[in-house]
Design a protein around this motif. Structure first.
Motif, PDB file in Angstrom:
ATOM      1  N   LYS A 239       0.846  -1.207   0.000  1.00 44.27           N
ATOM      2  CA  LYS A 239       0.000   0.000   0.000  1.00 44.27           C
ATOM      3  C   LYS A 239       0.881   1.257   0.000  1.00 44.27           C
ATOM      4  O   LYS A 239       0.558   2.257  -0.630  1.00 44.27           O
ATOM      5  N   GLY A 240       1.965   1.180   0.727  1.00 47.04           N
ATOM      6  CA  GLY A 240       2.909   2.302   0.760  1.00 47.04           C
ATOM      7  C   GLY A 240       3.466   2.574  -0.628  1.00 47.04           C
ATOM      8  O   GLY A 240       3.578   3.729  -1.065  1.00 47.04           O
ATOM      9  N   ASP A 241       3.786   1.494  -1.362  1.00 49.06           N
ATOM     10  CA  ASP A 241       4.296   1.635  -2.735  1.00 49.06           C
ATOM     11  C   ASP A 241       3.228   2.227  -3.644  1.00 49.06           C
ATOM     12  O   ASP A 241       3.518   3.044  -4.523  1.00 49.06           O
ATOM     13  N   GLU A 242       1.999   1.778  -3.411  1.00 46.55           N
ATOM     14  CA  GLU A 242       0.887   2.284  -4.217  1.00 46.55           C
ATOM     15  C   GLU A 242       0.764   3.812  -4.035  1.00 46.55           C
ATOM     16  O   GLU A 242       0.553   4.553  -4.993  1.00 46.55           O
ATOM     17  N   LEU A 243       0.918   4.253  -2.804  1.00 46.66           N
ATOM     18  CA  LEU A 243       0.813   5.693  -2.526  1.00 46.66           C
ATOM     19  C   LEU A 243       1.984   6.469  -3.125  1.00 46.66           C
ATOM     20  O   LEU A 243       1.833   7.598  -3.579  1.00 46.66           O
ATOM     21  N   LEU A 244       3.143   5.824  -3.120  1.00 45.14           N
ATOM     22  CA  LEU A 244       4.333   6.453  -3.707  1.00 45.14           C
ATOM     23  C   LEU A 244       4.112   6.703  -5.208  1.00 45.14           C
ATOM     24  O   LEU A 244       4.635   7.662  -5.768  1.00 45.14           O
ATOM     25  N   ALA A 245       3.320   5.821  -5.809  1.00 42.08           N
ATOM     26  CA  ALA A 245       3.069   5.932  -7.253  1.00 42.08           C
ATOM     27  C   ALA A 245       1.858   6.813  -7.573  1.00 42.08           C
ATOM     28  O   ALA A 245       1.521   7.019  -8.737  1.00 42.08           O
ATOM     29  N   SER A 246       1.223   7.363  -6.522  1.00 43.17           N
ATOM     30  CA  SER A 246      -0.049   8.064  -6.743  1.00 43.17           C
ATOM     31  C   SER A 246       0.092   9.406  -7.469  1.00 43.17           C
ATOM     32  O   SER A 246      -0.901  10.026  -7.816  1.00 43.17           O
ATOM     33  N   LEU A 247       1.323   9.862  -7.685  1.00 42.17           N
ATOM     34  CA  LEU A 247       1.515  11.162  -8.331  1.00 42.17           C
ATOM     35  C   LEU A 247       1.870  11.028  -9.808  1.00 42.17           C
ATOM     36  O   LEU A 247       2.040  12.030 -10.507  1.00 42.17           O
ATOM     37  N   GLN A 248       1.999   9.776 -10.241  1.00 45.69           N
ATOM     38  CA  GLN A 248       2.470   9.509 -11.612  1.00 45.69           C
ATOM     39  C   GLN A 248       1.675  10.223 -12.695  1.00 45.69           C
ATOM     40  O   GLN A 248       2.258  10.821 -13.597  1.00 45.69           O
ATOM     41  N   LYS A 249       0.351  10.177 -12.546  1.00 45.57           N
ATOM     42  CA  LYS A 249      -0.504  10.783 -13.575  1.00 45.57           C
ATOM     43  C   LYS A 249      -0.277  12.278 -13.691  1.00 45.57           C
ATOM     44  O   LYS A 249      -0.600  12.890 -14.684  1.00 45.57           O
ATOM     45  N   LYS A 250       0.249  12.857 -12.640  1.00 49.26           N
ATOM     46  CA  LYS A 250       0.479  14.309 -12.647  1.00 49.26           C
ATOM     47  C   LYS A 250       1.889  14.658 -13.135  1.00 49.26           C
ATOM     48  O   LYS A 250       2.333  15.799 -13.036  1.00 49.26           O
ATOM     49  N   GLY A 251       2.634  13.644 -13.556  1.00 53.78           N
ATOM     50  CA  GLY A 251       3.978  13.918 -14.067  1.00 53.78           C
ATOM     51  C   GLY A 251       5.044  13.948 -12.990  1.00 53.78           C
ATOM     52  O   GLY A 251       6.168  14.402 -13.226  1.00 53.78           O
ATOM     53  N   LEU A 252       4.691  13.456 -11.794  1.00 53.14           N
ATOM     54  CA  LEU A 252       5.679  13.461 -10.700  1.00 53.14           C
ATOM     55  C   LEU A 252       6.029  12.017 -10.307  1.00 53.14           C
ATOM     56  O   LEU A 252       5.190  11.128 -10.366  1.00 53.14           O
ATOM     57  N   VAL A 253       7.264  11.817  -9.897  1.00 55.18           N
ATOM     58  CA  VAL A 253       7.710  10.489  -9.484  1.00 55.18           C
ATOM     59  C   VAL A 253       8.055  10.526  -7.994  1.00 55.18           C
ATOM     60  O   VAL A 253       8.880  11.338  -7.569  1.00 55.18           O
ATOM     61  N   GLY A 254       7.406   9.668  -7.221  1.00 55.99           N
ATOM     62  CA  GLY A 254       7.734   9.557  -5.794  1.00 55.99           C
ATOM     63  C   GLY A 254       8.933   8.632  -5.644  1.00 55.99           C
ATOM     64  O   GLY A 254       8.861   7.458  -6.007  1.00 55.99           O
ATOM     65  N   LEU A 255      10.028   9.161  -5.127  1.00 56.11           N
ATOM     66  CA  LEU A 255      11.259   8.356  -5.057  1.00 56.11           C
ATOM     67  C   LEU A 255      11.457   7.675  -3.713  1.00 56.11           C
ATOM     68  O   LEU A 255      12.290   6.780  -3.582  1.00 56.11           O
ATOM     69  N   GLY A 256      10.714   8.119  -2.706  1.00 52.30           N
ATOM     70  CA  GLY A 256      10.846   7.485  -1.390  1.00 52.30           C
ATOM     71  C   GLY A 256      10.245   8.351  -0.299  1.00 52.30           C
ATOM     72  O   GLY A 256       9.949   9.531  -0.527  1.00 52.30           O
TER      73      GLY A 256
END
Ligand code: LMR
Length: 332
Positions: free
Chosen positions: A128-145
């Motif tokens: 779930k934590g990984d899923e949240l890290l990826a939640s910004l992808q559609k907006k052009g942002l990458v969650g790195l950690g």
């Protein structure tokens, strides 16, 4: 005449060749501007500096990191916009500051959701934590950690022991609707303000209080202008390190792996700093005698839980019940 034309052409060609190579030299290494709002002697400040050093050691000449602390470059309210425009390449805003980009991260603001940092760690490291890290992808942002700071305390111009003590007071909050609801639940007035303005707002008594971690209360001297701090541990202040997809993909693959590894190591270091500062900075505030620290007994603490916990339901639709359940289970 013809000869003159040819010489001019040759000279122009030579000049532009010079300019091109000159630009390449002047361009130098690829630069990662890392912007943040806190002081350097904080978990995030230390993490960013460590990241800069590791990248210099491993990719010196090719990629360099420039760190801009203390909202020097951008405040948290502007930094993500600037990142999408390419004006800054990395930042680590508090998880509370992403709501314009995703509603999912609001989970981290729910009051009294995590019992301690071990629960936070467990949840962030889960699927779930990984899923949240990826939640910004559609907006052009990458969650790195994720990076820890710690649990928040309530500071105020008046002693706060039970929720009724907060009635009618004004509190600065980060730009989060969950935090607004949390203070409304105790009949207080929440005001969304950038971190850079908090000290002055407190000093001039434009607001009565704020919520933050020990390291932020210490490093930004809030304790010097707030006579009371309630050790409530009621909410979380953690960060997500983000970059733009466009920038991230422009870094050559092999170098990108080295940057990511350096960042992971810097995060591990920052997390150790966070743990240590949550104890040491608290102690420094106690020793300063500028601020009285109020601890809550179980009955008092339960009162806060009881009035603030209904906020969970208010945001359940936006966050997802499965997500809230999973986070709650990380306490077990
Ligand atoms: C705040 O605005 O209170 C915090 O998000 C500051 C920070 O980045 O720790």
């Amino acid at each position: 005449m013809m000869f003159k034309k040819i010489t001019t052409l040759v000279a122009t060609a030579a000049l532009s060749a010079c300019l091109v190579s000159g630009a390449a030299i002047a361009g130098g290494p690829m630069t990662i501007k890392f912007s943040h709002v806190v002081a350097e002697n904080t978990p995030k400040g230390q993490m960013a500096n460590k990241f800069k050093d590791l990248v210099a050691e491993r990719l010196g000449g090719k990629i360099q990191v420039e760190v801009f602390p203390n909202s020097q470059l951008f405040g948290d309210n502007k930094v993500l916009e600037a990142m999408l425009l390419g004006d800054v390449q990395m930042a680590a805003p508090a998880l509370s500051k992403f709501s314009r980009y995703t509603k999912k991260l609001q989970i981290f603001d729910l009051p009294f959701l995590f019992r301690d940092m071990a629960a936070v760690e467990k949840f962030q490291n889960s699927a779930k934590g990984d899923e949240l890290l990826a939640s910004l992808q559609k907006k052009g942002l990458v969650g790195l950690g994720y990076l820890h700071n710690g649990l928040k305390q309530l500071s105020s111009s008046q002693p706060l022991t039970v929720p009724a003590d907060a009635d009618g007071l004004k509190f600065r909050i980060m730009s989060s609707d969950v935090l607004a609801a949390q203070f409304k639940a105790v009949n207080a007035t929440p005001l969304k303000k950038p971190f850079s303005e908090v000290f002055t707002l407190l000093q001039t008594k434009a607001i009565d209080g704020q919520e933050n971690t020990w390291s932020n209360i210490f490093s930004k001297k809030f304790f010097e202008v707030q006579p009371y701090i309630t050790e409530s541990n009621h909410g979380l202040l953690d960060y997500m390190i983000v970059t733009s997809k466009e920038f991230w993909m422009s870094v050559p693959e092999a170098d990108r792996a080295i940057v990511k590894k350096s960042l992971d190591e810097a995060i591990a270091f920052g997390n150790e700093v966070a743990l240590k500062k949550s104890q040491d900075d608290r102690q420094k505030i106690v020793a300063s005698k500028r601020s009285e620290i109020i601890t809550l007994d179980d009955a008092q603490r339960n009162q806060w839980v009881e009035v603030m916990k209904p906020v969970w339901e208010e945001f359940e639709k936006e966050i997802g019940k499965d997500m809230i359940d999973a986070a709650y289970k990380s306490n077990m």
